[in-house]
Design a protein around this motif. Structure first.
Motif, PDB file in Angstrom:
ATOM      1  N   PHE A 125       4.384  98.301  30.048  1.00 33.79           N
ATOM      2  CA  PHE A 125       3.858  97.038  30.888  1.00 33.79           C
ATOM      3  C   PHE A 125       4.479  96.795  32.071  1.00 33.79           C
ATOM      4  O   PHE A 125       4.055  96.501  32.838  1.00 33.79           O
ATOM      5  N   SER A 126       6.054  97.027  32.074  1.00 38.76           N
ATOM      6  CA  SER A 126       6.789  96.716  33.157  1.00 38.76           C
ATOM      7  C   SER A 126       6.597  97.658  34.167  1.00 38.76           C
ATOM      8  O   SER A 126       6.250  97.330  35.347  1.00 38.76           O
ATOM      9  N   ALA A 127       6.333  99.011  33.713  1.00 35.03           N
ATOM     10  CA  ALA A 127       5.709  99.879  34.778  1.00 35.03           C
ATOM     11  C   ALA A 127       4.580  99.728  35.314  1.00 35.03           C
ATOM     12  O   ALA A 127       4.189  99.817  36.679  1.00 35.03           O
ATOM     13  N   TYR A 128       3.536  99.188  34.482  1.00 37.23           N
ATOM     14  CA  TYR A 128       2.358  99.241  34.936  1.00 37.23           C
ATOM     15  C   TYR A 128       2.241  98.001  35.868  1.00 37.23           C
ATOM     16  O   TYR A 128       1.449  98.092  36.874  1.00 37.23           O
ATOM     17  N   GLY A 129       3.024  96.998  35.836  1.00 40.81           N
ATOM     18  CA  GLY A 129       3.247  96.018  36.998  1.00 40.81           C
ATOM     19  C   GLY A 129       3.485  96.370  38.080  1.00 40.81           C
ATOM     20  O   GLY A 129       2.973  95.976  39.234  1.00 40.81           O
ATOM     21  N   VAL A 130       4.477  97.396  38.226  1.00 37.63           N
ATOM     22  CA  VAL A 130       4.937  97.830  39.405  1.00 37.63           C
ATOM     23  C   VAL A 130       3.851  99.051  39.924  1.00 37.63           C
ATOM     24  O   VAL A 130       3.425  98.861  41.257  1.00 37.63           O
ATOM     25  N   VAL A 131       3.164  99.678  39.258  1.00 42.48           N
ATOM     26  CA  VAL A 131       2.227 100.286  39.444  1.00 42.48           C
ATOM     27  C   VAL A 131       0.665  99.362  40.136  1.00 42.48           C
ATOM     28  O   VAL A 131       0.185  99.707  41.173  1.00 42.48           O
ATOM     29  N   SER A 132       0.663  98.362  39.596  1.00 43.31           N
ATOM     30  CA  SER A 132      -0.254  97.140  39.927  1.00 43.31           C
ATOM     31  C   SER A 132       0.077  96.749  41.350  1.00 43.31           C
ATOM     32  O   SER A 132      -0.888  96.315  42.046  1.00 43.31           O
ATOM     33  N   GLY A 133       1.261  96.395  41.680  1.00 37.70           N
ATOM     34  CA  GLY A 133       1.766  95.729  42.795  1.00 37.70           C
ATOM     35  C   GLY A 133       2.135  96.490  44.007  1.00 37.70           C
ATOM     36  O   GLY A 133       2.580  96.055  45.123  1.00 37.70           O
ATOM     37  N   PHE A 134       2.318  98.039  43.772  1.00 36.20           N
ATOM     38  CA  PHE A 134       2.833  98.803  44.773  1.00 36.20           C
ATOM     39  C   PHE A 134       1.755  99.715  45.345  1.00 36.20           C
ATOM     40  O   PHE A 134       1.095 100.235  44.288  1.00 36.20           O
ATOM     41  N   TYR A 135       1.607 100.175  46.342  1.00 33.86           N
ATOM     42  CA  TYR A 135       0.858 101.323  46.884  1.00 33.86           C
ATOM     43  C   TYR A 135       1.580 102.892  46.521  1.00 33.86           C
ATOM     44  O   TYR A 135       2.343 103.112  47.054  1.00 33.86           O
ATOM     45  N   ARG A 136       0.908 103.381  45.610  1.00 34.48           N
ATOM     46  CA  ARG A 136       1.393 104.806  45.199  1.00 34.48           C
ATOM     47  C   ARG A 136       2.965 104.698  44.963  1.00 34.48           C
ATOM     48  O   ARG A 136       3.842 105.312  45.585  1.00 34.48           O
ATOM     49  N   PRO A 137       3.478 104.139  44.055  1.00 35.02           N
ATOM     50  CA  PRO A 137       5.213 103.806  43.816  1.00 35.02           C
ATOM     51  C   PRO A 137       5.296 105.330  43.301  1.00 35.02           C
ATOM     52  O   PRO A 137       4.760 106.086  42.715  1.00 35.02           O
ATOM     53  N   ASP A 138       6.714 105.422  43.562  1.00 28.31           N
ATOM     54  CA  ASP A 138       7.375 106.593  43.471  1.00 28.31           C
ATOM     55  C   ASP A 138       9.026 106.423  43.052  1.00 28.31           C
ATOM     56  O   ASP A 138       9.463 106.284  43.926  1.00 28.31           O
ATOM     57  N   GLY A 139       9.099 106.364  41.675  1.00 26.62           N
ATOM     58  CA  GLY A 139      10.631 106.012  41.329  1.00 26.62           C
ATOM     59  C   GLY A 139      10.908 105.604  39.911  1.00 26.62           C
ATOM     60  O   GLY A 139      10.279 105.996  39.120  1.00 26.62           O
ATOM     61  N   VAL A 140      11.770 104.715  39.872  1.00 26.75           N
ATOM     62  CA  VAL A 140      12.008 104.224  38.366  1.00 26.75           C
ATOM     63  C   VAL A 140      12.043 102.855  38.415  1.00 26.75           C
ATOM     64  O   VAL A 140      12.564 101.969  39.279  1.00 26.75           O
ATOM     65  N   VAL A 141      11.169 102.192  37.275  1.00 25.87           N
ATOM     66  CA  VAL A 141      11.222 100.738  37.385  1.00 25.87           C
ATOM     67  C   VAL A 141      12.214 100.330  36.328  1.00 25.87           C
ATOM     68  O   VAL A 141      12.696 100.818  35.498  1.00 25.87           O
ATOM     69  N   GLY A 142      12.994  99.212  36.840  1.00 25.71           N
ATOM     70  CA  GLY A 142      14.160  98.598  35.858  1.00 25.71           C
ATOM     71  C   GLY A 142      13.853  97.117  35.778  1.00 25.71           C
ATOM     72  O   GLY A 142      13.905  96.451  36.751  1.00 25.71           O
ATOM     73  N   ASP A 143      13.532  96.931  34.334  1.00 26.76           N
ATOM     74  CA  ASP A 143      12.752  95.423  34.141  1.00 26.76           C
ATOM     75  C   ASP A 143      14.129  95.145  33.553  1.00 26.76           C
ATOM     76  O   ASP A 143      14.345  95.127  32.319  1.00 26.76           O
ATOM     77  N   MET A 144      14.849  94.066  34.101  1.00 24.74           N
ATOM     78  CA  MET A 144      16.049  93.201  33.521  1.00 24.74           C
ATOM     79  C   MET A 144      15.725  92.050  32.913  1.00 24.74           C
ATOM     80  O   MET A 144      15.412  91.212  33.886  1.00 24.74           O
ATOM     81  N   GLY A 145      15.744  91.655  31.791  1.00 26.33           N
ATOM     82  CA  GLY A 145      15.388  90.159  31.399  1.00 26.33           C
ATOM     83  C   GLY A 145      16.565  89.555  30.762  1.00 26.33           C
ATOM     84  O   GLY A 145      17.675  90.147  30.954  1.00 26.33           O
ATOM     85  N   GLY A 146      16.035  88.729  29.912  1.00 26.92           N
ATOM     86  CA  GLY A 146      17.523  88.041  29.333  1.00 26.92           C
ATOM     87  C   GLY A 146      18.134  88.785  28.204  1.00 26.92           C
ATOM     88  O   GLY A 146      19.514  88.796  27.938  1.00 26.92           O
ATOM     89  N   GLY A 147      17.322  89.558  27.246  1.00 29.19           N
ATOM     90  CA  GLY A 147      18.023  90.263  26.317  1.00 29.19           C
ATOM     91  C   GLY A 147      17.786  91.810  26.354  1.00 29.19           C
ATOM     92  O   GLY A 147      18.658  92.365  25.789  1.00 29.19           O
ATOM     93  N   SER A 148      17.069  92.097  27.357  1.00 27.52           N
ATOM     94  CA  SER A 148      17.324  93.701  27.364  1.00 27.52           C
ATOM     95  C   SER A 148      16.681  94.252  28.798  1.00 27.52           C
ATOM     96  O   SER A 148      16.418  93.545  29.652  1.00 27.52           O
ATOM     97  N   LEU A 149      16.997  95.522  28.918  1.00 34.89           N
ATOM     98  CA  LEU A 149      16.885  96.256  30.142  1.00 34.89           C
ATOM     99  C   LEU A 149      16.044  97.323  29.883  1.00 34.89           C
ATOM    100  O   LEU A 149      16.144  98.254  28.842  1.00 34.89           O
ATOM    101  N   GLU A 150      14.661  97.619  30.525  1.00 37.30           N
ATOM    102  CA  GLU A 150      13.750  98.561  30.356  1.00 37.30           C
ATOM    103  C   GLU A 150      13.979  99.626  31.720  1.00 37.30           C
ATOM    104  O   GLU A 150      13.655  99.022  32.784  1.00 37.30           O
ATOM    105  N   LEU A 151      13.880 100.910  31.466  1.00 37.47           N
ATOM    106  CA  LEU A 151      13.940 101.840  32.403  1.00 37.47           C
ATOM    107  C   LEU A 151      12.787 102.811  32.470  1.00 37.47           C
ATOM    108  O   LEU A 151      12.712 103.332  31.198  1.00 37.47           O
ATOM    109  N   VAL A 152      11.945 102.947  33.419  1.00 38.22           N
ATOM    110  CA  VAL A 152      10.790 103.977  33.086  1.00 38.22           C
ATOM    111  C   VAL A 152      10.424 104.515  34.270  1.00 38.22           C
ATOM    112  O   VAL A 152      10.157 103.730  35.463  1.00 38.22           O
ATOM    113  N   ASP A 153      10.367 105.885  34.390  1.00 38.17           N
ATOM    114  CA  ASP A 153       9.548 106.587  35.559  1.00 38.17           C
ATOM    115  C   ASP A 153       8.218 106.161  35.974  1.00 38.17           C
ATOM    116  O   ASP A 153       7.294 106.185  34.861  1.00 38.17           O
TER     117      ASP A 153
END
Length: 507
Positions: free
Chosen positions: A130-158
Motif C-alpha cells: 500500500f505504501s508503494a501504491y501511494g507513491v505510484v498514485s502520487g508520482f508520475y512514472r516513479p522509479d526507485g525505492v519507497v521507504g515508509d517510516m511509521g512509529g513502529g516499522s519501516l517498509e522498503l519496496v522497489d
C-alpha cells in the motif's frame, strides 16, 4: 455531505458521496475523507490524534493503556464525523502497533466497536504494498525505492512505473527505535545498521535512483530542511533533497536539542523526540543505498488503498491531468474550452516547430485545463489568486518546478507577460527554460480569450498558426470585428516572444 461536479462530456451535474479512511498507526490515529475513489484523490477533511500506540511495544510487547484509551476516543469521534459527512464507505486499517502487540487483538475488538466498522490488520507485506501504491498514485512514472517510516516499522519496496516489487518490513519506526535504544542515538545507529542488512536487495537497487520518503517523521524533517534552506514553496509533496547536501543537516538533527531548531514550532511536540531517529535512519539509507535524490511523498498507505481499488484503465490515467481536469470542471466557465485551448496551442506549437519535451507538453496540457479557474475573483486579483491556488494546490504527479511553471503561466495570462510583476523566488524555482515557456503559454492564452470569451466551439474556428516568419491568427468573416486594438496588441506580444511578425487574417 453531497459533492456536486459537472460531467466533462455533457456539462451535467453529477452527485457523489465521499469515502473515508481511518489509519490506526503506531504513532497517530488519523481520519482522511476524500471526494471519492479517484486517480487524483482530493482530501476534503483530515484529522489526526497522536496517540502513541506503538510506544514501548518493542520492549513490553503490549499497547499502553492510556494510548489505547486515546485511540478509542479518537475512533468514536471519527465515526460521528463520518456520519456528519455522509460518507459512503469507511475503510479502517491497522498497522505495526496492533500487529506486534500481544493485546492487539483485544484492542482491535474494542476499536471496531468504537468506530462501528470492521478493521483490516495489515501484514507487513500488505503495508509495504500500500505504501508503494501511494507513491505510484502520487508520482508520475516513479522509479526507485519507497521507504515508509511509521512509529513502529519501516517498509522498503522497489517501484518502477506502476510495477511494485516485493517489500521488506523491519522494526525501525521512530517509536520502536526510541524504545529499543533507550533514548540513545548511538545505540539507535547500531540497531539501524544491523537491521538494514535484511534490506540489502532493496538498498542495492536504490543506487542512482530516487528514494521516496513516506511518513510523518520524514515530512517533519523536510519541513525543517525547507526552513533552514529558506526554500520558497512550502509544499511537501515531491520536495526534492540532494542526498550529498543533506548529511550535515541530518547530523544537526541528530545532535541538536529539538527546541533550538529553526521552525520547530511547525512540528508537534509529540513528534519532536522522533526527529533524531528519522535522521539516523535516513542517513544510513543514503550511505548504503546511494540514491540520486530523496523525494518527499505526502501520499502513503491511505492513498495506496484507494489506488488498489481502481480498475486497470483508471490506474493508467495521468494524476496531474486528472486533477487539473477536475478543477477545470468545477471552476471554469466552460470546461470544454480548456480542452480546446490545449488542442489550439498544440497546433500552434507544431506549426512553429518549437521543440517540446514530453514533460513540457504535459505541463502545457495541465496549464490549459487550469487557465480559467480564477475567473470568479476580482479582476485585479485573478493573477495572484490563481498563482496561489496552483502553487499550493493539492496536486500530485507534479514536481516543484512544474508547479512554478503552471502558477506563472496563469499569473501572466491575467497580469501580462512582464517577469517583473511576479516574485523572483518562484521564477528561480521554475528555472529559465520553464519561465520562458510559461510566458509563451500565457501569451497564447492572452490571444485566445479575447477571441473565445472562454466559450467552447470558438477556438476551432479561429486557428493560430505560424507561417514563415509570421504568427497568423485566422478569423472567419463573421468574427472580423473582433480584430480591435486590444487583440492586435496581444498578437504582437506573442509574435515578439518568438521574434516573428504578427498577422491577423480575415478569411
Amino acid at each position: 455531505m453531497v459533492l456536486v461536479e459537472r460531467s466533462e462530456a455533457q456539462g451535467r451535474l453529477k452527485i457523489g458521496r465521499p469515502v473515508a479512511i481511518i489509519d490506526i498507526g503506531s504513532n497517530s490515529v488519523r481520519l482522511v475523507a476524500y471526494e471519492g475513489v479517484s486517480r487524483a484523490p482530493t482530501p476534503i477533511y483530515n484529522e489526526k490524534v497522536l496517540c502513541g500506540l506503538g510506544r514501548h511495544v518493542a520492549t513490553t510487547g503490549k499497547l499502553d493503556e492510556d494510548a489505547v484509551e486515546r485511540a478509542l476516543r479518537a475512533l468514536a469521534r471519527f465515526r460521528v464525523l463520518c456520519d456528519t459527512m455522509d460518507v459512503s464507505d469507511i475503510y479502517v486499517l491497522a498497522t505495526a502497533a496492533a500487529r506486534d502487540a500481544s493485546n492487539g487483538p483485544a484492542f482491535l475488538e474494542a476499536a471496531e466497536r468504537a468506530c462501528g466498522c470492521s478493521i483490516e490488520l495489515l501484514s507487513g507485506a500488505r503495508e509495504a504494498q500500500f505504501s508503494a501504491y501511494g507513491v505510484v498514485s502520487g508520482f508520475y512514472r516513479p522509479d526507485g525505492v519507497v521507504g515508509d517510516m511509521g512509529g513502529g516499522s519501516l517498509e522498503l519496496v522497489d517501484v518502477k512505473g506502476n510495477q511494485v516489487g516485493e517489500g521488506v518490513t523491519m522494526r525501525l519506526g521512530g517509536l520502536a527505535l526510541q524504545d529499543l535504544s533507550g533514548g540513545s542515538t548511538k545505540k539507535a545507529q547500531k540497531i539501524v545498521r544491523s537491521s538494514l542488512e535484511r534490506a540489502a536487495g532493496q538498498l542495492e537497487s536504490l543506487q542512482g535512483r530516487t528514494f521516496y520518503a513516506v511518513g510523518g517523521t520524514w515530512r517533519a524533517l523536510a519541513r525543517l530542511h525547507q526552513a533552514v534552506t529558506d526554500y520558497p514553496l512550502h509544499v511537501m509533496h515531491n520536495y526534492i533533497v540532494d542526498p550529498r547536501d543533506s548529511m550535515d543537516f541530518l547530523h544537526l538533527i541528530e545532535e541538536a536539542d529539538a527546541k533550538t531548531l529553526k521552525d520547530i514550532e511547525s512540528v508537534s511536540e509529540a513528534r519532536r523526540p522522533l526527529l533524531a531517529y528519522g535522521a539516523i535512519l535516513l542517513e544510513e539509507i543514503i550511505r548504503l543505498g546511494a540514491p540520486r535524490e530523496i523525494a518527499i511523498s505526502a501520499l502513503g498507505v491511505r492513498e495506496g488503498l484507494l489506488y488498489d481499488k481502481l480498475d486497470d484503465e483508471k490506474r493508467q490515467f495521468d494524476p496531474l491531468l486528472r486533477a487539473a481536469g477536475d478543477l477545470n470542471l468545477l471552476r471554469s466557465r466552460s470546461p470544454r474550452h480548456g480542452v480546446e485551448l490545449w488542442e489550439w496551442t498544440s497546433r500552434f506549437i507544431d506549426s512553429v516547430g518549437l521543440p517540446e519535451t514530453e514533460y513540457e507538453q504535459r505541463l502545457r496540457h495541465a496549464g490549459c485545463l487550469l487557465a480559467d479557474i480564477g475567473w470568479r475573483a476580482h479582476p485585479d486579483y485573478r493573477g495572484e489568486q490563481s498563482l496561489n491556488l496552483i502553487a499550493y494546490g493539492a496536486f500530485v504527479g507534479l514536481d516543484h518546478p512544474g508547479r512554478a511553471y503552471l502558477a506563472l503561466s496563469i499569473f501572466f495570462r491575467h497580469e501580462g507577460l512582464s517577469p517583473d510583476k511576479v516574485g523572483s523566488r518562484i521564477v528561480a524555482l521554475a528555472g529559465p527554460r520553464l519561465m520562458e515557456r510559461a510566458r509563451l503559454l500565457a501569451a497564447m492564452m492572452r490571444v485566445a480569450y479575447p477571441v473565445s470569451v472562454a466559450m467552447e466551439g470558438v477556438l476551432p474556428q479561429t486557428p493560430l498558426v505560424a507561417r514563415g516568419r509570421s504568427v497568423v491568427l485566422q478569423l472567419p468573416g463573421h468574427r472580423a470585428d473582433l480584430a480591435n486594438e486590444r487583440l492586435v496588441g496581444r498578437v504582437k506580444a506573442l509574435a515578439k516572444l518568438l521574434n516573428m511578425e504578427p498577422v491577423i487574417e480575415i478569411l
